[in-house]
Design a protein around this motif. Structure first.
Motif, short mmCIF file in Angstrom:
data_model
loop_
_atom_site.label_atom_id
_atom_site.label_comp_id
_atom_site.label_asym_id
_atom_site.label_seq_id
_atom_site.Cartn_x
_atom_site.Cartn_y
_atom_site.Cartn_z
N ARG A 45 0.72 -1.09 -0.03
CA ARG A 45 -0.17 0.21 -0.11
C ARG A 45 0.92 1.16 -0.06
NH1 ARG A 45 -4.07 -0.08 4.93
NH2 ARG A 45 -2.41 -1.90 5.13
N LEU A 46 1.01 2.13 -0.76
CA LEU A 46 1.80 3.35 -1.19
C LEU A 46 1.02 4.92 -0.24
CD1 LEU A 46 3.79 5.13 -2.70
CD2 LEU A 46 1.45 6.17 -4.18
N TRP A 47 1.63 5.10 1.21
CA TRP A 47 1.99 5.83 1.74
C TRP A 47 2.35 7.21 1.96
CZ3 TRP A 47 -1.28 5.60 6.42
CH2 TRP A 47 -1.57 4.10 6.62
N THR A 48 1.65 8.35 1.29
CA THR A 48 2.46 9.71 0.93
C THR A 48 2.72 10.47 2.36
OG1 THR A 48 0.61 10.66 0.10
CG2 THR A 48 1.73 9.15 -1.24
N LYS A 49 3.42 11.22 2.20
CA LYS A 49 3.36 12.38 3.21
C LYS A 49 3.25 13.23 3.21
CE LYS A 49 7.28 14.63 5.79
NZ LYS A 49 8.55 14.92 5.93
N ARG A 50 2.35 14.01 3.81
CA ARG A 50 2.05 15.77 3.78
C ARG A 50 2.28 16.13 5.33
NH1 ARG A 50 0.76 14.15 -0.46
NH2 ARG A 50 -0.83 13.91 -1.92
#
Length: 82
Positions: A45-50
């Protein structure tokens, strides 16, 4: 005495070495590394940073240490964010 050059890799140089992986019990599991905009978890699963938090769906936000502990090992995603 001559000044020693600093050893700082560019993102392109790091990518040439392959993606990095962080494990719950390993180094780097407490603080997110600089320059990593996205990772994949053990279920791909792709996790992105904000800012300082990470999300896979935009509704649930985790701190790095919780992401690695609950979903790790996590691996640096190739190509960054989609």
């Amino acid at each position: 005495m001559a000044e020693q050059p600093t050893s700082q890799e560019t993102p392109a140089e790091r990518a040439a070495d392959g993606p990095r992986t962080w494990r719950p019990d390993g180094p780097g599991s407490f603080q997110a590394p600089d320059g990593v905009p996205a990772v994949t978890d053990r279920h791909n699963r792709l996790w992105t940073k904000r800012t300082t938090r990470w999300t896979s769906d935009g509704s649930r936000w985790l701190r790095w240490r919780n992401l690695v502990a609950d979903h790790g090992p996590v691996t640096e995603a190739r190509g960054g964010t989609p």
